[in-house]
Scaffold this active site. Sequence first.
Site, PDB file in Angstrom:
ATOM      1  N   SER A 171       2.897  -2.442  10.204  1.00 15.68           N
ATOM      2  CA  SER A 171       4.354  -2.456  10.394  1.00 15.68           C
ATOM      3  C   SER A 171       4.984  -3.811  10.077  1.00 15.68           C
ATOM      4  O   SER A 171       5.979  -4.200  10.691  1.00 15.68           O
ATOM      5  CB  SER A 171       4.728  -2.006  11.811  1.00 15.68           C
ATOM      6  OG  SER A 171       4.278  -0.677  12.019  1.00 15.68           O
ATOM      7  N   GLY A 225       1.849   2.068  10.590  1.00 14.80           N
ATOM      8  CA  GLY A 225       2.765   3.195  10.445  1.00 14.80           C
ATOM      9  C   GLY A 225       3.432   3.616  11.746  1.00 14.80           C
ATOM     10  O   GLY A 225       4.045   4.673  11.824  1.00 14.80           O
ATOM     11  N   GLU A 274      -5.848  -5.280  10.220  1.00 11.41           N
ATOM     12  CA  GLU A 274      -4.833  -4.260  10.484  1.00 11.41           C
ATOM     13  C   GLU A 274      -5.150  -3.555  11.810  1.00 11.41           C
ATOM     14  O   GLU A 274      -5.979  -2.637  11.832  1.00 11.41           O
ATOM     15  CB  GLU A 274      -4.829  -3.213   9.369  1.00 11.41           C
ATOM     16  CG  GLU A 274      -4.504  -3.768   7.997  1.00 11.41           C
ATOM     17  CD  GLU A 274      -3.857  -2.714   7.125  1.00 11.41           C
ATOM     18  OE1 GLU A 274      -2.739  -2.942   6.680  1.00 11.41           O
ATOM     19  OE2 GLU A 274      -4.459  -1.650   6.904  1.00 11.41           O
ATOM     20  N   HIS A 331      -9.713   1.139   4.539  1.00 10.76           N
ATOM     21  CA  HIS A 331      -8.446   1.310   5.269  1.00 10.76           C
ATOM     22  C   HIS A 331      -8.703   2.218   6.472  1.00 10.76           C
ATOM     23  O   HIS A 331      -9.509   3.158   6.388  1.00 10.76           O
ATOM     24  CB  HIS A 331      -7.384   1.918   4.341  1.00 10.76           C
ATOM     25  CG  HIS A 331      -6.012   1.873   4.934  1.00 10.76           C
ATOM     26  ND1 HIS A 331      -5.589   2.785   5.872  1.00 10.76           N
ATOM     27  CD2 HIS A 331      -4.979   1.008   4.750  1.00 10.76           C
ATOM     28  CE1 HIS A 331      -4.343   2.480   6.231  1.00 10.76           C
ATOM     29  NE2 HIS A 331      -3.952   1.405   5.566  1.00 10.76           N
ATOM     30  N   GLY A 371       2.574  -1.210   4.213  1.00 14.37           N
ATOM     31  CA  GLY A 371       2.704   0.205   3.880  1.00 14.37           C
ATOM     32  C   GLY A 371       4.154   0.571   3.655  1.00 14.37           C
ATOM     33  O   GLY A 371       4.709   0.376   2.573  1.00 14.37           O
ATOM     34  N   GLY A 372       4.788   1.099   4.700  1.00 17.32           N
ATOM     35  CA  GLY A 372       6.146   1.627   4.593  1.00 17.32           C
ATOM     36  C   GLY A 372       7.130   0.730   3.868  1.00 17.32           C
ATOM     37  O   GLY A 372       7.872   1.187   2.986  1.00 17.32           O
ATOM     38  N   ASN A 427       0.874  -1.172   0.000  1.00 16.14           N
ATOM     39  CA  ASN A 427       0.000   0.000   0.000  1.00 16.14           C
ATOM     40  C   ASN A 427       0.918   1.231   0.000  1.00 16.14           C
ATOM     41  O   ASN A 427       1.495   1.561   1.025  1.00 16.14           O
ATOM     42  CB  ASN A 427      -0.893  -0.019   1.247  1.00 16.14           C
ATOM     43  CG  ASN A 427      -1.724   1.250   1.381  1.00 16.14           C
ATOM     44  OD1 ASN A 427      -1.836   2.028   0.429  1.00 16.14           O
ATOM     45  ND2 ASN A 427      -2.307   1.461   2.551  1.00 16.14           N
ATOM     46  N   TRP A 428       1.010   1.837  -1.160  1.00 17.44           N
ATOM     47  CA  TRP A 428       1.933   2.985  -1.273  1.00 17.44           C
ATOM     48  C   TRP A 428       1.356   4.242  -0.616  1.00 17.44           C
ATOM     49  O   TRP A 428       2.048   5.237  -0.507  1.00 17.44           O
ATOM     50  CB  TRP A 428       2.249   3.252  -2.743  1.00 17.44           C
ATOM     51  CG  TRP A 428       3.321   2.356  -3.302  1.00 17.44           C
ATOM     52  CD1 TRP A 428       3.949   1.326  -2.655  1.00 17.44           C
ATOM     53  CD2 TRP A 428       3.904   2.424  -4.616  1.00 17.44           C
ATOM     54  NE1 TRP A 428       4.884   0.749  -3.478  1.00 17.44           N
ATOM     55  CE2 TRP A 428       4.878   1.402  -4.687  1.00 17.44           C
ATOM     56  CE3 TRP A 428       3.693   3.226  -5.731  1.00 17.44           C
ATOM     57  CZ2 TRP A 428       5.643   1.181  -5.840  1.00 17.44           C
ATOM     58  CZ3 TRP A 428       4.445   3.010  -6.878  1.00 17.44           C
ATOM     59  CH2 TRP A 428       5.414   2.002  -6.930  1.00 17.44           C
ATOM     60  N   LYS A 429       0.081   4.190  -0.233  1.00 18.35           N
ATOM     61  CA  LYS A 429      -0.585   5.381   0.324  1.00 18.35           C
ATOM     62  C   LYS A 429      -0.341   6.575  -0.611  1.00 18.35           C
ATOM     63  O   LYS A 429      -0.308   6.393  -1.825  1.00 18.35           O
ATOM     64  CB  LYS A 429      -0.098   5.651   1.742  1.00 18.35           C
ATOM     65  CG  LYS A 429      -0.160   4.423   2.639  1.00 18.35           C
ATOM     66  CD  LYS A 429      -0.009   4.765   4.080  1.00 18.35           C
ATOM     67  CE  LYS A 429       0.136   3.469   4.875  1.00 18.35           C
ATOM     68  NZ  LYS A 429      -0.091   3.655   6.286  1.00 18.35           N
ATOM     69  N   GLU A 448      -7.147   4.590   7.634  1.00 22.52           N
ATOM     70  CA  GLU A 448      -6.932   6.028   7.381  1.00 22.52           C
ATOM     71  C   GLU A 448      -8.158   6.638   6.699  1.00 22.52           C
ATOM     72  O   GLU A 448      -8.521   7.776   6.973  1.00 22.52           O
ATOM     73  CB  GLU A 448      -5.650   6.224   6.549  1.00 22.52           C
ATOM     74  CG  GLU A 448      -4.409   5.956   7.403  1.00 22.52           C
ATOM     75  CD  GLU A 448      -3.200   5.458   6.649  1.00 22.52           C
ATOM     76  OE1 GLU A 448      -3.153   5.563   5.409  1.00 22.52           O
ATOM     77  OE2 GLU A 448      -2.273   4.942   7.313  1.00 22.52           O
TER      78      GLU A 448
HETATM   79  C1  PEP Z   1      -0.999   0.021   5.756  1.00 22.34           C
HETATM   80  O1  PEP Z   1      -0.905   1.118   5.250  1.00 22.34           O
HETATM   81  O2  PEP Z   1      -1.966  -0.669   5.502  1.00 22.34           O
HETATM   82  C2  PEP Z   1       0.076  -0.431   6.657  1.00 22.34           C
HETATM   83  C3  PEP Z   1      -0.041  -1.597   7.222  1.00 22.34           C
HETATM   84  O3  PEP Z   1       1.131   0.436   6.843  1.00 22.34           O
HETATM   85  P1  PEP Z   1       2.523   0.080   7.585  1.00 22.34           P
HETATM   86  O4  PEP Z   1       3.007  -1.222   7.014  1.00 22.34           O
HETATM   87  O5  PEP Z   1       3.417   1.234   7.233  1.00 22.34           O
HETATM   88  O6  PEP Z   1       2.238  -0.025   9.036  1.00 22.34           O
END
Ligand code: PEP
Length: 257
Positions: free
Chosen positions: A217, A177, A171, A99, A238-239, A13-15, A101
């Site tokens: 994460s 994040g 999640e 999501h 994500g990251g 997930n590049w957000k 967010e």
């Molecule tokens: C996400 O954006 O769904 C996510 C899990 O981010 P991260 O891996 O950065 O925690």
Amino acid sequence: MNKKYRKPIIAGNWKMNMLCSQTKDFADELKPLLPKNRSSEAVLCVPYPLIGSVLKAVKGLRVAVGAQDVSIYDKGAYTGEVSAEMLADLGVKYCIVGHSERRAYHGETDAQVCAKAKKLLEHGITPIICVGETLEQRELDITMEWVSMQVKGAFAGMDGADVRKCVIAYEPVWAIGTGKTATAEQAQEVCEYIRGVVRKLYDARTARSLPVLYGGSMNAKNAAELLACPDIDGGLIGGASLKPADFSVIINAANEE
Ligand code: PEP
């Protein structure tokens, strides 16, 4: 993971990160790091304006392209919205819905998540439905009730055949994040519970075939332990999906499981 019944999915997930001009370099760096025989599906869920350039950049890499949101409407006077039909027309195969967010910053409700997932299914796109508790909810010991409510809300009005075309991403909001990962035991416990909710709502076949991913994460260091859990069928990342080296380690970990 249980590869007998479910194909592992490693979805990035590049957000709201990366630029069109960076996608070719990303794919060129990723290419030599991908395992030759892959038993998992790799996906990159990218911002709308990057979809075309990522599709071009990953051609031949067996990496599917996904979006991060979709409209509940089909077409018409909905300025700023993007329909499932438009995404399908581009070649998008997956789309994240619900999501945390979007739930937190855009007030997305379970009813909207459900409507979005149905629109995606109508156009042959796999919804990756995100569910998960906040830290406060975990501390109040209502994680299972909360997640169960989100799963039921997302699947409202769907039959087993529809559900079998979906993916759930568990999640925990407190792990997204933040660098705080759920332990493998915590993640497995909730993913197993989600499968149980689906078994009760539908049947054993539907529960068995539904991929349940973990997100929060996940990184190159902790992926193997999380992916070794029997009810964790992959990751939403994500990251770590922004770095080809880290993302490929996770894809490789899913392959080796
Ligand atoms: C996400 O954006 O769904 C996510 C899990 O981010 P991260 O891996 O950065 O925690």
